[in-house]
Design an enzyme around this catalytic site. Sequence first.
Site, short mmCIF file in Angstrom:
data_model
loop_
_atom_site.label_atom_id
_atom_site.label_comp_id
_atom_site.label_asym_id
_atom_site.label_seq_id
_atom_site.Cartn_x
_atom_site.Cartn_y
_atom_site.Cartn_z
N GLU A 57 0.87 -1.17 0.00
CA GLU A 57 0.00 0.00 0.00
C GLU A 57 0.91 1.22 0.00
OE1 GLU A 57 -2.71 0.46 3.32
OE2 GLU A 57 -3.55 2.28 2.42
N ARG A 69 5.46 -12.47 10.04
CA ARG A 69 6.12 -11.24 9.62
C ARG A 69 7.47 -11.12 10.30
NH1 ARG A 69 2.60 -7.45 9.41
NH2 ARG A 69 3.88 -5.62 9.69
N LYS A 124 4.62 0.76 9.48
CA LYS A 124 4.66 2.05 8.80
C LYS A 124 4.05 3.14 9.67
CE LYS A 124 3.14 0.16 4.94
NZ LYS A 124 2.62 -0.04 3.57
#
Length: 568
Positions: free
Chosen positions: A41, A266, A276
């Site tokens: 994104e 992750r 982020k």
Amino acid sequence: MTNQNPETAPSAPSNFIRQIAAEDMQTGKFGGRLMTRFPPEPNGYLHIGHAKSICLNFGLADEFKGLCNFRFDDTNPSKEDIEYVESIMEDVHWLGFDWADRLYYASDYFERIYEHAVQLIKAGKAYVCDLNADQIREYRGTLTQPGKESPFRNRSIDENLDLFRRMRDGEFEDGSRVLRAKIDMSSGNINMRDPVMYRIKKEDHHRTGDKWRIYPMYDYAHPLSDSYEGITHSICTIEYEDHRPLYDWFLDELGIHHPQQIEFARLNMSYTVLSKRRLLRLVNEGHVSGWNDPRMPTLAGMRRRGYTPAAIRNFCERIGVGKKESLVDIALLEYCVREDLNKKAPRVMAVLRPLKVVITNYPEGQEEFLDAINNPEDPAAGTRKVPFSKELYIERDDFMEAPPKQFFRLAPGREVRLRYAYFIKCESVVKDERGEIKEIHCTYDPATRGGDAPDGRKVKATLHWVSARHAVGSEVRLYDALFTKDNPNDSGEGKDFTSYLNPKSVETLDRCYLEPGLKDAEPGDGFQFERLGYFCVDTADSKPGRPVFNRTVTLKDEWAKLQKASSK
Ligand code: ATP
Ligand code: MG
């Protein structure tokens, strides 16, 4: 907590997704085809966690002669920006991967995604709901309590079609209505309790402008985007495991190509944050100079710091791919960087904290050029000439007026070797009016030029140095971990992660001297400063003739050594 240490890291790391892919290729699932994608994104810069995903997706495609698409998952205009789009493309290329002509944007599918929503409405599988966000949350129930059905759940298909159309046309205010999937309000999986598919957002999009007044939710747009592109293995992080039934539901209800979603753990890394949202706060609150601050775990920061794509790819391979979350030791990444730079980086001499040395028996005005080896790991790198003259700089730490027993470097009356040059002996110390050492006076032995003493006498240390007259002035920045806590994400102390910022994460030395060849070093060039570490020319702040250097990584794994010592 940390579980990956260079010494104990497995040499053939496991990757369960590779095994699944190999099996699927063998059994002919998806017709023996493999297609993955990397779907960022554009709401921030890529970080080392994304590198893991990039290496995994592009790596699988490479290994199984498949393809990997590059897709911007740009469905939420409020947080997205063209600056991020550009940086993300640059970073993926830099890391060494190429999507050829397969660059896609979820926003390019908006029309198709809309049409598929209409199809679901027509099938009685989606409805327009007028509850507001708080009410939807309230009606959703909890893990232990089933949800309640929305009073708008049984609207007629025609009414739903009409309202949805008018949502698209911008007739209603933000938040006043949503489109929801009609699944099961009593499902044990909360994601299946009539999740929102579309929301009204009267915001312009960086690609579609003001065309859309409604935007699809990630959980709805993502499986469709995967399907449209013919993705076979849709790889995502573990927090989407509970969303998989919904991913499957949309594709099955629409009866379109159905990729297999596979979740992996992750990457979390010690002494850093990898979200982020948190990285954006570091930037916005001025804790760092920007997304590409050399202390940031972003690819842009690491590039500026001097980390190489090969080192990062090697790191991603070594950590393996599993299902269980863990905290990977940042020392492993540094180890990979060191390993790569050791092979490639030219060796040079630089003095960071200078102490002047005057060679009293060296002729005034004389200079000579001595042979220095560019890289002992790479004979093809050859040699270069470094100038020597009467006045030199050495490292302040390499001299002690009253040395303790274990100190073998320069001291009054003691002889050491200057790398590639001569033996020098300290004869006297010159101090200023405050009693600080101003310079030291030495004599040199001309018979030791570039080698040993003919009489066989030995010295216990070899020092690096720079000729004062020829030196290039420079600023050098020494970096350390951005956080003082191994897991700043999860303090357990109720404190914000910023309270663990390391106040000494950067030290700037602005009176450094480099050997003259570095005057023309290009931004981004990397070197080993002998005995000091690996450094690279800063791309933002260097000026022609006055390079600024960033320390990429120290020479030895001092940090791991310290850890070992403290655990004894
Ligand atoms: P963040 O939590 O940092 O905001 P994200 O998942 O929201 O990350 P995306 O841009 O959606 O960021 O991520 C693109 C891809 O990168 C996704 O497929 C995601 O699974 C993967 N990814 C993101 N963070 C990590 C991580 N720490 N480790 C491995 N893969 C990651
Ligand atoms: Mg995401």
